[in-house]
Design a protein around this motif. Structure first.
Motif, PDB file in Angstrom:
ATOM      1  N   ARG A 181       0.824  -1.210   0.000  1.00 37.80           N
ATOM      2  CA  ARG A 181       0.000   0.000   0.000  1.00 37.80           C
ATOM      3  C   ARG A 181       0.859   1.262   0.000  1.00 37.80           C
ATOM      4  NH1 ARG A 181      -3.386  -3.204   3.366  1.00 37.80           N
ATOM      5  NH2 ARG A 181      -2.377  -2.433   5.268  1.00 37.80           N
ATOM      6  N   HIS A 182       2.063   1.181   0.609  1.00 43.54           N
ATOM      7  CA  HIS A 182       2.934   2.348   0.706  1.00 43.54           C
ATOM      8  C   HIS A 182       4.006   2.375  -0.385  1.00 43.54           C
ATOM      9  CE1 HIS A 182       1.293   3.622   4.560  1.00 43.54           C
ATOM     10  NE2 HIS A 182       1.383   2.361   4.986  1.00 43.54           N
ATOM     11  N   ARG A 220      -4.951  -3.874  -8.706  1.00 41.13           N
ATOM     12  CA  ARG A 220      -4.506  -2.514  -8.370  1.00 41.13           C
ATOM     13  C   ARG A 220      -3.126  -2.233  -8.927  1.00 41.13           C
ATOM     14  NH1 ARG A 220      -1.327  -1.222  -3.812  1.00 41.13           N
ATOM     15  NH2 ARG A 220      -1.105   1.028  -3.495  1.00 41.13           N
TER      16      ARG A 220
END
Length: 627
Positions: A462-463, A486
């Motif tokens: 996510r980061h 994603r």
């Protein structure tokens, strides 16, 4: 020998070489990577003292050992009644001045086919085929010396010496293997097989000593032949070590660039001779075998064809190689692999393996900082000196996991097996063993896998999705079942900056800033700079100078007097006045004027990294330098 006659004291004075006429001598014919400047048939013997435990065994083996005055001759050529050889006294106790031959290197200068050795003939064949015969190797002035001469090698050697090409130094290295007996009739030797079980962890030292044995010690011929073969493998290790010492001494005197011979650099088939000491000087004595040395055939065997997946990966990497992230550690890993597996250069392998790990760790941290949208100036300001300091403090807060260099995990193994070995090799010239280098490279691979594992965790993706895609890549993410929709969409997002180009520019800016902070100033030269007009989407318009060598830029004022005397500057100034890029998505437009007279232009402020002023030098992941 008449001990009572006063000769006993003779062996306590001077130096004496110990021999046994029945001892088997193994000769290795080793071609060296580069020729040496010694004359043909130059001899270099190496003697060593006996281990403390060996004299008692030698005396107990009974008659046959002889003493000869120590001279420069490597091996005494036996005669029917030698006048300078004496039986070893049965009560000999003074071993301080007694030595045995470790090896004897006889260097030969041999003429060789230079064109074939340099693969020129292969290149000529392809050139002839590619030009439909317009180029013909038959029409090229021959480089091969001595072609077609029936008196090879004498005539070839003479012509090669005169021409200065086509010379190979072959070291004929004779090594006593401390076996007393005849050469087995059923002798079969394969160094490639023996090396898998022999101790090849390190080249032998001065006392790599196999104890004396006699043929009578073995119950059958097969066991005896197996022992001779195994000792021949050990003798090869001694031969390599002593030739390396010879090469090192030669380099110290001449400073000629030399490649030290190694097991891996031996030809795949090596002539090896077996004979007894009493057969020295008799070419008909003993036998010569063609022995397979290893399976290190990278330079000769055709590699497997690339798979369709590999072709796709190759095309992707080849098109991005000059700018993509994480190529430095791969190239250093390649160097380590070549040094270890092809060249047998364990010191270089240890250094390259350590450097690859350092390059990996540093680039990972830089890529993380780039993805966090730190500017190069901010990253340079928080960068800690010392890799271990960074490992202890900067990775765990970002990636989590175990970054303790004393642990049993991947980071601890890297610290012990890779970083420490590299330190010893660089600062102490330590020559690592094969086992140490293999452990170092395994630790490097383990470190890479561990970093990829951390990056591919969902919480970290996510980061740092861009770093995970750059390092682990889609194949690595797929293996870890983390290549999500994603990430696919992120890769295809047209609003993203070009990651390869932006990070490459960001990394180089960081390096320049760090180097300048360490006392290496950059000094841009005005008259070498390019004048550039820039129009920004927020309405800002300005001229600046850009100095290519230092990658620095500075805003300048261009007055009417400059425009009036320089038509090209006037054209650009008119363009800047008329252009409207309000709302432009890519940070604006620019137009440059190179090779123009910059007299009358006044500098405003300080020189800064070019990305602050030039849209085409953009490097931030979030495009904040374009806004």
């Amino acid at each position: 020998m008449d001990v009572a006659g006063g000769l006993a004291g003779r062996f306590s004075q001077g130096g004496w070489a110990l021999h046994h006429r029945e001892e088997i001598i193994v000769s290795y014919f080793i071609p060296l990577p580069e020729p040496l400047g010694f004359p043909d048939s130059w001899l270099s013997p190496v003697y060593e003292k006996l281990p403390a435990i060996e004299p008692e065994r030698i005396v107990s083996m009974g008659e046959g050992f002889i003493l000869a005055p120590l001279t420069d001759d490597a091996v005494v050529e036996p005669a029917d009644e030698p006048s300078d050889e004496y039986p070893l006294p049965v009560d000999e106790r003074n071993w301080a001045n007694k030595v045995v031959l470790r090896s004897s290197s006889l260097l030969h200068r041999v003429g060789a086919n230079f064109v074939s050795r340099a693969s020129i003939d292969a290149a000529q064949a392809v050139a002839e085929r590619a030009t439909a015969g317009k180029y013909s190797s038959d029409q090229v002035d021959p480089i091969v010396v001595g072609q077609g001469d029936a008196s090879f090698p004498e005539e070839l050697l003479r012509e090669s010496l005169a021409a200065g090409v086509g010379i190979v130094t072959v070291a004929e290295v004779a090594v006593p293997i401390h076996v007393l007996g005849r050469v087995p009739d059923s002798l079969s030797v394969n160094f490639s097989e023996l090396s898998r079980s022999a101790n090849l962890d390190a080249l032998p030292g001065g006392y790599d000593w196999p104890p004396y044995v006699s043929q009578a010690d073995f119950a059958n011929e097969d066991d005896y032949a197996a022992e001779v073969a195994l000792r021949a493998m050990n003798g090869l290790r001694i031969a390599i070590a002593d030739v390396r010492d010879l090469q090192t001494a030669y380099h110290a005197v001449t400073r000629t660039p030399l490649t030290l011979i190694s097991y891996e650099l031996l030809p795949p088939i090596l002539p090896v001779g077996f004979r007894q000491l009493k057969g020295i000087g008799d070419p008909a004595a003993g036998s010569v075998l063609s022995v397979q040395t290893h399976e290190n055939l990278w330079s000769w065997l055709a590699p497997p064809d690339l798979s369709p997946e590999q072709y796709e990966q190759y095309s992707n990497v080849r098109s991005r190689l000059d700018r993509m992230a994480f190529t430095s550690h791969l190239d250093l890993r390649r160097e380590a692999d070549v040094a270890r597996r092809r060249d047998g250069d364990t010191r270089a392998a240890a250094i390259y393996s350590g450097l690859a790990a350092e390059a990996l760790l540093d680039e990972v941290l830089l890529h993380l900082m780039w993805e966090e949208a730190l500017t190069p100036e901010q990253a340079a300001g928080v960068w800690r000196d010392g890799l271990l300091s960074r490992v202890k403090k900067d990775y765990a807060p970002r990636l989590g996991g175990d970054w303790d260099i004393t642990s049993q995990g991947a980071v601890g193994r890297w610290s012990r097996d890779c970083a420490e070995l590299r330190h010893r090799a660089v600062h102490g010239g330590y020559e690592a063993s094969y086992a140490e280098v293999d452990a170092s490279m395994a630790a490097l691979d383990g470190l890479l896998a561990y970093v990829c594992d951390r990056l591919c965790l969902p919480a970290k993706l996510r980061h740092y999705p861009r770093t995970a895609l750059a390092l682990a890549g889609p194949p690595g993410l797929k293996r870890r079942s983390q290549y999500s929709r994603r990430l696919v969409n992120l890769q295809a997002d047209a609003t993203e900056t070009n990651w390869d180009e932006a990070f490459s520019r960001w990394r180089e800016a960081y390096r320049r800033i760090r180097r300048q902070a360490q006392g290496f100033p950059r000094l841009p030269v005005v008259h070498e700079s390019e004048l550039i007009a820039v129009a920004r989407p927020d309405g800002a318009k300005y001229f600046c100078l850009s100095h290519r060598e230092t990658v620095l830029a500075v805003k300048v004022d261009v007055g009417p007097d400059v425009c009036s005397k320089n038509a090209r500057v006037r054209v650009v100034a008119d363009w800047l006045t008329d252009i409207d890029v309000t709302g432009f998505a890519e940070g604006g437009l620019s137009m440059g004027v190179s090779g123009t007279d910059l007299t009358g232009i006044s500098i405003r402020g300080d020189w800064v990294e070019a990305y602050h002023l030039l849209p085409l030098a953009s490097l931030m992941v979030d495009k904040s330098d374009l806004r």
